[in-house]
Design a protein around this motif. Structure first.
Motif, PDB file in Angstrom:
ATOM      1  N   GLU A 206      47.637 -51.565  23.519  1.00 41.53           N
ATOM      2  CA  GLU A 206      48.670 -51.681  24.006  1.00 41.53           C
ATOM      3  C   GLU A 206      50.120 -51.586  23.154  1.00 41.53           C
ATOM      4  O   GLU A 206      50.826 -50.995  23.597  1.00 41.53           O
ATOM      5  CB  GLU A 206      48.799 -52.956  25.158  1.00 41.53           C
ATOM      6  N   LEU A 207      50.047 -52.263  22.147  1.00 43.67           N
ATOM      7  CA  LEU A 207      51.055 -52.059  21.175  1.00 43.67           C
ATOM      8  C   LEU A 207      51.375 -50.946  20.822  1.00 43.67           C
ATOM      9  O   LEU A 207      52.620 -50.378  20.468  1.00 43.67           O
ATOM     10  CB  LEU A 207      50.813 -53.324  20.199  1.00 43.67           C
ATOM     11  N   ALA A 208      50.117 -50.110  20.416  1.00 40.41           N
ATOM     12  CA  ALA A 208      50.437 -48.766  19.877  1.00 40.41           C
ATOM     13  C   ALA A 208      50.992 -47.736  21.048  1.00 40.41           C
ATOM     14  O   ALA A 208      51.778 -46.930  20.764  1.00 40.41           O
ATOM     15  CB  ALA A 208      48.888 -48.352  19.451  1.00 40.41           C
ATOM     16  N   TRP A 209      50.522 -47.929  22.248  1.00 40.81           N
ATOM     17  CA  TRP A 209      51.046 -47.217  23.300  1.00 40.81           C
ATOM     18  C   TRP A 209      52.836 -47.450  23.460  1.00 40.81           C
ATOM     19  O   TRP A 209      53.245 -46.602  23.802  1.00 40.81           O
ATOM     20  CB  TRP A 209      50.116 -47.702  24.827  1.00 40.81           C
ATOM     21  N   ASN A 210      52.803 -48.817  23.187  1.00 38.69           N
ATOM     22  CA  ASN A 210      54.324 -49.112  23.639  1.00 38.69           C
ATOM     23  C   ASN A 210      55.072 -48.645  22.122  1.00 38.69           C
ATOM     24  O   ASN A 210      56.416 -48.137  22.693  1.00 38.69           O
ATOM     25  CB  ASN A 210      54.557 -50.721  23.641  1.00 38.69           C
TER      26      ASN A 210
ATOM     27  N   ALA B 179      43.065 -37.999  24.493  1.00 36.56           N
ATOM     28  CA  ALA B 179      43.809 -36.843  24.870  1.00 36.56           C
ATOM     29  C   ALA B 179      44.780 -36.380  23.984  1.00 36.56           C
ATOM     30  O   ALA B 179      45.148 -35.419  23.550  1.00 36.56           O
ATOM     31  CB  ALA B 179      44.282 -36.804  26.485  1.00 36.56           C
ATOM     32  N   LEU B 180      45.625 -37.634  23.703  1.00 39.58           N
ATOM     33  CA  LEU B 180      46.758 -37.278  22.725  1.00 39.58           C
ATOM     34  C   LEU B 180      46.531 -36.773  21.279  1.00 39.58           C
ATOM     35  O   LEU B 180      47.077 -35.939  20.701  1.00 39.58           O
ATOM     36  CB  LEU B 180      47.565 -38.408  22.455  1.00 39.58           C
ATOM     37  N   LEU B 181      45.303 -37.262  21.122  1.00 42.36           N
ATOM     38  CA  LEU B 181      44.617 -36.711  19.866  1.00 42.36           C
ATOM     39  C   LEU B 181      44.440 -35.313  19.497  1.00 42.36           C
ATOM     40  O   LEU B 181      44.358 -34.818  18.486  1.00 42.36           O
ATOM     41  CB  LEU B 181      43.760 -37.775  19.254  1.00 42.36           C
ATOM     42  N   GLN B 182      44.147 -34.783  20.567  1.00 44.17           N
ATOM     43  CA  GLN B 182      43.465 -33.289  20.590  1.00 44.17           C
ATOM     44  C   GLN B 182      44.786 -32.247  20.746  1.00 44.17           C
ATOM     45  O   GLN B 182      44.673 -31.213  20.451  1.00 44.17           O
ATOM     46  CB  GLN B 182      42.746 -33.095  21.960  1.00 44.17           C
ATOM     47  N   ARG B 183      45.882 -32.901  20.976  1.00 45.41           N
ATOM     48  CA  ARG B 183      47.199 -31.963  20.986  1.00 45.41           C
ATOM     49  C   ARG B 183      47.622 -31.648  19.535  1.00 45.41           C
ATOM     50  O   ARG B 183      47.140 -32.320  18.672  1.00 45.41           O
ATOM     51  CB  ARG B 183      48.196 -32.641  21.727  1.00 45.41           C
ATOM     52  N   ALA B 184      48.455 -30.634  19.683  1.00 44.50           N
ATOM     53  CA  ALA B 184      49.023 -30.081  18.310  1.00 44.50           C
ATOM     54  C   ALA B 184      50.539 -30.246  18.235  1.00 44.50           C
ATOM     55  O   ALA B 184      51.307 -29.359  18.115  1.00 44.50           O
ATOM     56  CB  ALA B 184      48.540 -28.746  18.054  1.00 44.50           C
ATOM     57  N   ASP B 185      50.778 -31.678  18.412  1.00 41.50           N
ATOM     58  CA  ASP B 185      52.524 -31.784  18.475  1.00 41.50           C
ATOM     59  C   ASP B 185      52.839 -33.024  17.812  1.00 41.50           C
ATOM     60  O   ASP B 185      51.850 -33.829  17.257  1.00 41.50           O
ATOM     61  CB  ASP B 185      52.868 -31.933  20.136  1.00 41.50           C
ATOM     62  N   ASP B 186      53.894 -33.612  17.699  1.00 43.38           N
ATOM     63  CA  ASP B 186      54.391 -34.817  17.061  1.00 43.38           C
ATOM     64  C   ASP B 186      53.863 -36.220  17.422  1.00 43.38           C
ATOM     65  O   ASP B 186      53.377 -36.977  16.783  1.00 43.38           O
ATOM     66  CB  ASP B 186      55.898 -35.015  17.062  1.00 43.38           C
ATOM     67  N   VAL B 187      53.552 -36.012  18.798  1.00 42.21           N
ATOM     68  CA  VAL B 187      53.007 -37.117  19.333  1.00 42.21           C
ATOM     69  C   VAL B 187      51.370 -37.391  18.806  1.00 42.21           C
ATOM     70  O   VAL B 187      51.244 -38.557  18.573  1.00 42.21           O
ATOM     71  CB  VAL B 187      53.045 -37.165  20.921  1.00 42.21           C
TER      72      VAL B 187
ATOM     73  N   ILE C 135      56.361 -42.953  24.958  1.00 37.22           N
ATOM     74  CA  ILE C 135      56.711 -41.477  25.772  1.00 37.22           C
ATOM     75  C   ILE C 135      56.228 -41.687  27.214  1.00 37.22           C
ATOM     76  O   ILE C 135      55.229 -42.452  27.511  1.00 37.22           O
ATOM     77  CB  ILE C 135      55.585 -40.525  24.965  1.00 37.22           C
ATOM     78  N   GLY C 136      56.950 -40.970  27.974  1.00 40.84           N
ATOM     79  CA  GLY C 136      56.402 -40.697  29.337  1.00 40.84           C
ATOM     80  C   GLY C 136      55.613 -39.895  29.715  1.00 40.84           C
ATOM     81  O   GLY C 136      55.691 -38.488  29.598  1.00 40.84           O
ATOM     82  N   LEU C 137      54.257 -40.425  30.031  1.00 41.89           N
ATOM     83  CA  LEU C 137      53.207 -39.766  30.059  1.00 41.89           C
ATOM     84  C   LEU C 137      52.592 -39.465  31.527  1.00 41.89           C
ATOM     85  O   LEU C 137      52.500 -40.669  32.006  1.00 41.89           O
ATOM     86  CB  LEU C 137      52.019 -39.850  29.060  1.00 41.89           C
ATOM     87  N   HIS C 138      52.211 -38.353  31.816  1.00 44.13           N
ATOM     88  CA  HIS C 138      51.780 -38.445  33.419  1.00 44.13           C
ATOM     89  C   HIS C 138      50.191 -37.772  33.035  1.00 44.13           C
ATOM     90  O   HIS C 138      50.152 -36.733  32.503  1.00 44.13           O
ATOM     91  CB  HIS C 138      52.488 -37.601  34.398  1.00 44.13           C
TER      92      HIS C 138
END
Length: 153
Positions: A26-30, A102-110, A34-37
């Motif tokens: 939860e702390l890491a998410w905060n 899911a976020l870890l699989q992307r190729a961006d700054d997030v 990012i606004g994620l849908h």
């Protein structure tokens, strides 16, 4: 070779996320803020899983018992899917673990920032294991048997 490394990294990340406490996720998410849908592919659901063990770690496998597990799957707006399987009944923890997967699989700054957070979780877990191991090692007792013999007298 690159695909193999990606698979090994994802397995490692998923294992770390599955062991991470909900408060830390939860702390890491905060921290990401990012606004994620996303849409649910499988909402968090809790069930039982059979756990198997081996006597001494090398013997024949046997059924140890059942444990509670929560699983879920989701898809981000960009089509990336995330999965999570966590021990226990904490549905929020499973949801956050799936989002980070899911976020870890992307190729961006997030994704880069998420990898850094997961690396921190991994370091914390390693230090906890080390501390637990040192505590256990400090209580080790070496038993030995003395051979009975006759007195030389």
């Amino acid at each position: 070779m690159q695909v193999r490394n990606q698979i090994e990294n994802r397995q490692r990340w998923m294992a770390v996320l599955a062991r991470t406490k909900c408060d830390d996720l939860e702390l890491a998410w905060n921290k990401l803020s990012i606004g994620l849908h996303y849409e649910w592919l499988r909402r968090p659901e809790t069930g039982l899983v059979l756990v198997r063990g081996r006597a001494g770690g090398t013997g024949s496998p046997f059924n140890l018992g059942e444990v509670t597990m929560t699983r879920c799957a989701l898809r981000l707006a960009d089509g990336t899917t995330g999965f999570a399987f966590v021990l226990g009944r904490d549905q929020r923890r499973a949801e956050l673990a799936a989002v980070f997967d899911a976020l870890l699989q992307r190729a961006d700054d997030v994704a880069t920032e998420s990898r850094g957070l997961v690396a921190q979780f991994e370091a914390i877990q390693a230090s906890r294991r080390e501390l637990k191991s040192r505590k256990a090692a400090s209580t080790k007792v070496d038993f030995f048997a003395m051979a009975r013999g006759t007195s030389p007298e």
